[in-house]
Design an enzyme around this catalytic site. Structure first.
Site, short mmCIF file in Angstrom:
data_model
loop_
_atom_site.label_atom_id
_atom_site.label_comp_id
_atom_site.label_asym_id
_atom_site.label_seq_id
_atom_site.Cartn_x
_atom_site.Cartn_y
_atom_site.Cartn_z
CE LYS A 182 -1.81 2.68 2.97
NZ LYS A 182 -1.66 3.94 2.19
CD GLU A 258 14.17 1.05 8.72
OE1 GLU A 258 14.62 2.09 9.24
OE2 GLU A 258 14.72 -0.04 8.82
CB CYS A 293 13.50 9.27 7.54
SG CYS A 293 14.67 8.43 6.47
CD GLU A 392 10.21 12.81 11.58
OE1 GLU A 392 9.10 12.29 11.77
OE2 GLU A 392 11.10 12.27 10.90
P1 NAD Z 1 2.77 8.18 7.95
O1 NAD Z 1 3.15 7.37 9.12
O2 NAD Z 1 1.71 9.20 8.08
O3 NAD Z 1 2.30 7.24 6.74
C1 NAD Z 1 3.13 6.24 6.19
C2 NAD Z 1 2.26 5.18 5.53
O4 NAD Z 1 1.48 4.56 6.55
C3 NAD Z 1 1.26 5.71 4.51
O5 NAD Z 1 1.16 4.79 3.44
C4 NAD Z 1 -0.03 5.76 5.30
O6 NAD Z 1 -1.18 5.64 4.48
C5 NAD Z 1 0.11 4.55 6.19
N1 NAD Z 1 -0.68 4.57 7.42
C6 NAD Z 1 -1.08 5.64 8.15
N2 NAD Z 1 -1.79 5.24 9.23
C7 NAD Z 1 -1.83 3.88 9.19
C8 NAD Z 1 -2.38 2.89 10.03
N3 NAD Z 1 -3.05 3.20 11.14
N4 NAD Z 1 -2.22 1.59 9.70
C9 NAD Z 1 -1.53 1.25 8.59
N5 NAD Z 1 -0.98 2.15 7.75
C10 NAD Z 1 -1.12 3.45 8.05
O7 NAD Z 1 4.14 8.80 7.43
P2 NAD Z 1 4.35 9.78 6.20
O8 NAD Z 1 3.87 11.13 6.61
O9 NAD Z 1 3.84 9.16 4.95
O10 NAD Z 1 5.96 9.78 6.06
C11 NAD Z 1 6.77 10.60 6.84
C12 NAD Z 1 7.36 9.84 8.01
O11 NAD Z 1 8.07 8.72 7.50
C13 NAD Z 1 8.35 10.64 8.80
O12 NAD Z 1 8.14 10.42 10.18
C14 NAD Z 1 9.70 10.06 8.37
O13 NAD Z 1 10.73 10.21 9.31
C15 NAD Z 1 9.35 8.64 8.14
N6 NAD Z 1 10.31 7.99 7.24
C16 NAD Z 1 11.22 7.11 7.79
C17 NAD Z 1 12.18 6.50 6.97
C18 NAD Z 1 13.20 5.56 7.56
O14 NAD Z 1 13.89 4.88 6.80
N7 NAD Z 1 13.33 5.48 8.88
C19 NAD Z 1 12.21 6.78 5.59
C20 NAD Z 1 11.26 7.68 5.07
C21 NAD Z 1 10.31 8.27 5.91
#
Ligand code: NAD
Length: 491
Positions: A182, A258, A293, A392
């Site tokens: 997804k 991650e 991230c 963050e």
């Molecule tokens: P997010 O957590 O809002 O969403 C990430 C994904 O999770 C999306 O596909 C979203 O639809 C899904 N999601 C949201 N709620 C969910 C739930 N309850 N159950 C299952 N899936 C759900 O994050 P974002 O805003 O898309 O991305 C930014 C974040 O990602 C930042 O915190 C960043 O640090 C992190 N990030 C981490 C890495 C790493 O390698 N550590 C890499 C890239 C981004």
């Protein structure tokens, strides 16, 4: 010439299940970050679509050749897939740039080739691993056999849609699993194109499926599906917690998480070239408008350098101007959404109320383009705690704190919640290595900031920044489990 007309790009607005696009009614407006225009209505996978996708992945796991064939054949298909991705760079990079924060020049030069290289990297593991023979008594033979887990549920964020998909999907597939991905509902389409190219490369139908939908509905249902063997997730720490809860309640199922970061960069007065370090620091917080991230969002600097570094950073920030992601030469990315822009503004406002001094930026770019842009911002913080240091932000906002000596620098570097990455800039090798030992972070960069293009070093978090590792051999092995076999040689 890499500029393109966004109206001319065909949008694969669909799920991708069992080897073909599944077009469904559109329910969720999908917006271009550069100009705020709605360009597609995204379908949302309901329980039936989810069952179809997971069922197709399960069938492919049990009955297709994917998990059963000689692994070198799997590797050959994945290498061909990577070749097709590179050959499709015009379309894939345009689709990525149109719907995300990635400027077209960068999508062409980095996101697409890096994704293809990642697939090649993980393909190489497919036939280069094995189990082991155990130390047993001579009348026994004990072995461990590595096997794929089954259907992996993968959930990706929006900040680097193609490459984050690759990180999640490529090691799972190389190990012989099948996948239901997804993508983020904000950047949903390049994954569909990747899945189509996989079929063209010879991957059996059902091995790689994509379902569309929001996180709390479709993402949550994916995690809870009884046929999902494991969830691999990249996104925020709050969502990671929710996903782990869903996987515990319906399993327990293993997770790779991650998550977020608030990464420090320690700069000592002995750096040999302040201009070069300033460039590194600026790039680490303005690349993708800080929506990274591992953004180097907390600068810790030894006192004598403070004024000269601020001067250089502010000058560098001043050269960045908003640009449409589909225009050649655009370097500075939009913020993904108005919600995210408001979040950045709110944290900066709270930081200032709590005593942070605004040195530059601190407001929207009124670009006239229609999208959300935020000026690269520097906040000088005197206290150990401030909202801009603790939270963050995921935007181009750099906090600066000063230190007197190494001990104080290392104490400031420690974050109560996050431990994703860190950087140290110094000419003193001993100091750098002492810091490497002491910093609580999954990655430490010395006299640089950011990954190289190699896939070999694992990435992941200490503390609440994650569980498990992406990249490297560790990511491949996290997609296998081991069966112990004990044979009686004298039955
Ligand atoms: P997010 O957590 O809002 O969403 C990430 C994904 O999770 C999306 O596909 C979203 O639809 C899904 N999601 C949201 N709620 C969910 C739930 N309850 N159950 C299952 N899936 C759900 O994050 P974002 O805003 O898309 O991305 C930014 C974040 O990602 C930042 O915190 C960043 O640090 C992190 N990030 C981490 C890495 C790493 O390698 N550590 C890499 C890239 C981004």
């Amino acid at each position: 010439m890499s500029s393109f007309d966004p109206a001319r790009i065909a949008i694969p607005c669909a799920h991708f299940i069992d080897g073909r696009r599944v077009v469904d009614k559109g329910e969720l407006a999908t917006v271009r970050p550069s100009d705020g225009a709605t360009y597609a209505e995204l379908p949302i996978a309901d329980a039936g679509v989810l069952d179809d996708a997971v069922g197709s992945a399960r069938k492919a796991f049990l009955r297709s050749e994917w998990a059963r064939q000689a692994p070198r054949e799997r590797a050959r298909i994945m290498r061909r897939w990577a070749d097709l991705i590179e050959a499709d760079v015009d379309y894939l990079a345009s689709l990525e740039a149109l719907g995300s924060t990635r400027p077209i020049d960068q999508a062409r030069a980095w996101d697409v080739p890096y994704t293809a290289e990642g697939i090649r990297f993980f393909a190489e593991f497919a036939d280069k691993h094995g189990g082991e023979v155990a130390a047993t008594a001579h009348d026994h033979l004990g072995m461990q056999i590595a096997e794929p887990l089954g259907v992996i549920g993968a959930i990706a964020p929006w900040n680097f849609p193609l490459s984050m998909t690759c990180w999640k999907v490529a090691p799972a597939l190389a190990a012989g699993n099948t996948v239901v991905l997804k993508p983020s509902e904000m950047t949903p389409f390049t994954a569909v194109r990747l899945a189509e190219l996989a079929i063209e490369a010879g991957m059996p139908a059902g091995v790689f499926n994509v379902i569309q939908g929001s996180g709390p509905i479709t993402g949550d249902a994916l995690c809870r599906h009884p046929e999902i063997a494991k969830v691999t997730f990249t996104g925020s720490t709050a969502t990671g917690r929710a996903i782990m809860g869903a996987c515990a309640e319906t399993g327990p199922k293993p997770v790779t998480l991650e998550l977020g970061g608030k990464s420090p960069q320690l700069v000592f007065a002995d750096i040999p070239d302040i201009d070069r370090t300033a460039q590194t620091l600026a790039a680490a917080i303005t690349g993708n408008a800080g929506q990274v991230c591992v953004a180097g969002s907390r600068l810790l600097i030894q006192k004598p350098l403070l004024e000269s570094m601020i001067e250089r950073l502010a000058a560098s920030f001043g050269t960045l101007t908003p640009g449409l992601t589909w225009q050649e030469g655009s370097r500075f990315s939009p913020i993904i959404s108005s919600v995210q822009l408001e979040r950045i503004e709110s944290i900066v406002a709270r930081a200032r109320e709590a005593g942070a001094e605004l040195l530059t930026g601190g407001e929207r770019f009124e670009s006239g383009l229609g999208g959300c842009f935020y000026r690269p911002t520097i906040l000088h913080v005197n206290n150990r705690h401030n909202p801009a240091v603790d939270e963050e932000i995921f935007g181009p906002v750099l906090t600066i704190q000063t230190f007197e000596d190494e001990e104080e620098a290392l104490a400031l570097a420690e974050h109560e919640v996050y431990g994703l990455a860190s950087g140290i800039h110094t000419a003193d090798l001993g100091r750098a290595l002492r810091a490497v030992r002491k910093l609580s972070a999954g990655t430490v960069w010395v006299n640089r900031y950011g990954r190289s293009n190699d896939y070999i070093l694992p990435t992941g978090g200490y503390k609440r920044s994650g569980i498990g590792r992406d990249l490297g051999r560790a990511a491949f092995e996290a997609n296998l489990h081991h069966k112990s076999v004990l044979i009686d040689l004298n039955p």
